[in-house]
Design an enzyme around this catalytic site. Structure first.
Site, PDB file in Angstrom:
ATOM      1  N   SER A 258       0.900  -1.180  -0.131  1.00 37.10           N
ATOM      2  CA  SER A 258       0.192   0.095   0.128  1.00 37.10           C
ATOM      3  C   SER A 258       0.952   1.215  -0.103  1.00 37.10           C
ATOM      4  O   SER A 258       2.026   1.054  -0.066  1.00 37.10           O
ATOM      5  CB  SER A 258      -0.916   0.119   1.353  1.00 37.10           C
ATOM      6  OG  SER A 258      -0.076   0.146   2.536  1.00 37.10           O
ATOM      7  N   LYS A 259       0.141   2.319   0.045  1.00 34.59           N
ATOM      8  CA  LYS A 259       0.881   3.692   0.021  1.00 34.59           C
ATOM      9  C   LYS A 259       1.616   3.774   1.346  1.00 34.59           C
ATOM     10  O   LYS A 259       2.869   4.193   1.380  1.00 34.59           O
ATOM     11  CB  LYS A 259      -0.181   4.692  -0.210  1.00 34.59           C
ATOM     12  CG  LYS A 259      -0.133   5.474  -1.323  1.00 34.59           C
ATOM     13  CD  LYS A 259      -0.819   6.800  -1.254  1.00 34.59           C
ATOM     14  CE  LYS A 259      -0.572   7.549  -2.408  1.00 34.59           C
ATOM     15  NZ  LYS A 259      -1.655   8.558  -3.113  1.00 34.59           N
ATOM     16  N   ARG A 260       1.289   3.435   2.544  1.00 35.97           N
ATOM     17  CA  ARG A 260       1.811   3.547   3.752  1.00 35.97           C
ATOM     18  C   ARG A 260       2.887   2.651   3.601  1.00 35.97           C
ATOM     19  O   ARG A 260       3.841   3.223   4.199  1.00 35.97           O
ATOM     20  CB  ARG A 260       0.595   2.692   5.042  1.00 35.97           C
ATOM     21  CG  ARG A 260      -0.274   3.858   5.296  1.00 35.97           C
ATOM     22  CD  ARG A 260       0.068   4.522   6.511  1.00 35.97           C
ATOM     23  NE  ARG A 260       0.253   3.548   7.682  1.00 35.97           N
ATOM     24  CZ  ARG A 260      -0.707   2.991   8.433  1.00 35.97           C
ATOM     25  NH1 ARG A 260      -2.025   3.342   7.974  1.00 35.97           N
ATOM     26  NH2 ARG A 260      -0.479   2.147   9.452  1.00 35.97           N
ATOM     27  N   ALA A 262       4.970   2.108   1.366  1.00 30.11           N
ATOM     28  CA  ALA A 262       5.929   2.898   0.814  1.00 30.11           C
ATOM     29  C   ALA A 262       6.452   4.032   1.446  1.00 30.11           C
ATOM     30  O   ALA A 262       7.698   4.126   1.377  1.00 30.11           O
ATOM     31  CB  ALA A 262       5.298   3.582  -0.633  1.00 30.11           C
ATOM     32  N   GLU A 263       5.695   4.537   2.302  1.00 28.77           N
ATOM     33  CA  GLU A 263       6.347   5.740   3.086  1.00 28.77           C
ATOM     34  C   GLU A 263       7.222   4.949   4.076  1.00 28.77           C
ATOM     35  O   GLU A 263       8.322   5.383   4.751  1.00 28.77           O
ATOM     36  CB  GLU A 263       5.146   6.394   3.913  1.00 28.77           C
ATOM     37  CG  GLU A 263       4.488   7.406   3.107  1.00 28.77           C
ATOM     38  CD  GLU A 263       3.229   7.648   3.450  1.00 28.77           C
ATOM     39  OE1 GLU A 263       2.839   7.424   4.735  1.00 28.77           O
ATOM     40  OE2 GLU A 263       2.340   8.257   2.482  1.00 28.77           O
TER      41      GLU A 263
END
Ligand code: GLU
Length: 495
Positions: A258-260, A262-263
């Site tokens: 998910s995007k999270r 990636a962070e």
């Protein structure tokens, strides 16, 4: 008898809607391998018809990413080719012509339903716990009625007339036959009211016109796969070989990336975006090797250069099972490929990191350092931590670190002075002249090598971990080494 290999024409077809993701890069890699393996062509097609989502600079980022990885394409927006244009917004006319062909053939129809009406239909379906889908109102409009409304200037989209009866059998190279009941399929929009196509039309048309032989794409397209084969069949075209690649899972293996995630990756010095990889010190070779194996079952000896991958690639060995992102493996492959680089090549690759860190880099010096640090580098930017001291005029040892185990500052200062005496007496300070007398001193003093060399190391390099000590001293040079040693002695004496 084995069949002769047909040259494949394959494309990577990213939408320029943000940073280029590893998934896109991996698709490009497999495309590239198949094209090179078969003497075919690898094509970049930019799918930019979702104008609202287009991010300026994203197309360039995709091109830069592919170039950085060494996945050079034979046809594309910037290199041209016989099947262009390669940017979909420059192919509008082609799509509207093809939409018309489908309408004329009875495979598609104009739909005038407003978004308000569609929303209402959706809500009612939801209330009835039905799958949301188009209710077919305009599907049954008489053609002359539809033509009249178009002539009147009413807004419309073109929808695909999905067969209601029977089932659709689609074939995926890795997954076999996928059979779907047609009654569960929707009349999807092919051409939007602004005249631009959706993916479902544009990609099918382009893959046909560009003579794509194998469509490698993410498995997120499996849901609309039956629609796509129906569109291709409605045109009466031959289908490409469909290959839906595996998805990436979170590092934990639980759920899709998910995007999270990636962070989080970024906080740990990793990224799922190609553009970050270079700055983080990863090499194209390491990234390629790592990506290649997330979805390609290679039995053994899995360290491969791009050329070796071409050699060994077999599309049948791609695996459909999801792959958990494993950054430790990225480190492993990156370090391994760094060790395979020639000295000059590695020097050229670490140089920008020294420059970025503010060091004035001397190329001769850099070449001497490379063999000393090569084994220790996991990422290229590690060179700063391991070898920054070579480029400094003075190093700043932490006083406490100058004190060896079981000794006090005074004793360490004395050891420093003895070392100074030995080293300064050497006419020529290098590895082979410095190590024997220093080892002899360790012997006769009853101290341990760890104690003596530990003090020297911190004095010379300013750090407790460094490349091999005497090789480093030789590179630092006599004058600088001795003055660093004097400074350390001074620090110790003041403690
Ligand atoms: N533009 C689509 C995407 O970015 C391409 C999918 C495909 O390769 O067909 O997902």
């Amino acid at each position: 008898m084995t069949e002769p290999i047909q040259p494949a024409r394959v494309r990577v077809a990213p939408s320029p809607t943000g940073h280029m993701h590893l998934g896109t890069a991996r698709t490009a890699l497999y495309d590239y391998l198949l094209a090179r393996k078969t003497g075919g062509k690898f094509i970049l097609r930019v799918e930019d018809t979702d104008i609202k989502r287009t991010v300026p600079g994203s197309e360039q980022e995709i091109m830069n990413g592919l170039h950085w990885l060494g996945l050079d394409y034979d046809e594309g927006p910037d290199v041209g080719g016989d099947f262009g244009p390669y940017r979909q917004t420059e192919r509008r006319e082609i799509y509207s012509q093809h939409a018309r062909m489908l309408v004329d053939g009875g495979h598609a129809y104009p739909c005038f339903c407003t978004s308000e009406r569609l929303e209402k239909v959706r809500q009612e379906q939801q209330k009835r716990k039905e799958n949301p889908r188009y209710d077919g109102t305009c599907r049954v409009l008489a053609p002359d009625e539809a033509a009249r409304r178009i002539a009147n200037g009413e807004k419309y989209v073109i929808r695909f007339k999905m067969p209601h009866e029977g089932s659709t059998t689609a074939h995926d190279l890795l997954r076999g036959e996928i059979v779907t009941d047609n009654s569960s399929l929707d009349d999807s929009v092919l051409l939007k009211s602004d005249g631009l196509p959706t993916y479902h039309l544009a990609a099918m048309v382009d893959d046909h016109l560009m003579q794509i032989t194998h469509v490698l794409r993410g498995s997120e397209w499996l849901g609309t796969f039956p629609l796509h084969v129906n569109v291709v069949r409605a045109f009466g075209w031959e289908e490409p070989i469909w290959v839906h690649l595996s998805v990436f899972l979170k590092p934990s293996g639980k759920g899709k990336l998910s995007k999270r995630d990636a962070e989080h990756a970024m906080k740990d010095g990793y990224s799922v975006f190609v553009k970050d990889m270079e700055d983080l010190g990863f090499t194209p070779e390491g990234v390629l090797n790592w990506m290649a194996l997330m979805g390609w079952g290679v039995p053994e000896d899995d360290v491969m250069t791009l050329a070796e991958m071409v050699e060994r690639f077999n599309i049948d060995n791609l695996t459909p099972s999801p792959a958990a992102i494993n950054f430790a493996k990225l480190d492993h492959f990156n370090g391994t490929h760094i060790r395979l680089l020639a000295d000059g090549d590695l020097a050229a690759r670490i140089k920008p990191f020294f420059i970025k860190a503010g060091f004035a880099v001397n190329d001769d010096l850099l070449l001497k350092i490379v063999p000393l640090i090569r084994e220790r580098l996991v990422t290229l930017d590690d060179c700063i931590a391991f070898a920054g001291f070579f480029f400094k005029d003075v190093v700043e040892p932490i006083p406490e670190e100058l004190i060896a185990k079981d000794l006090d500052a005074k004793q360490c200062a004395q050891i420093g002075r003895k070392a100074y005496e030995i080293l300064s007496a050497l006419p020529d300070l290098n590895h082979s002249t410095a190590e024997p007398p220093m080892r002899a001193y360790v012997e006769e003093s009853g101290l341990s090598a760890n104690q003596v060399f530990g003090i020297l190391r911190v004095a010379m390099t300013g750090q407790k971990v460094s490349p091999p000590l005497f090789e480093s001293i030789a590179i630092i040079g006599k004058e600088k080494s001795l003055s660093r040693l004097l400074r350390a002695i001074d620090i110790l004496e003041r403690m």
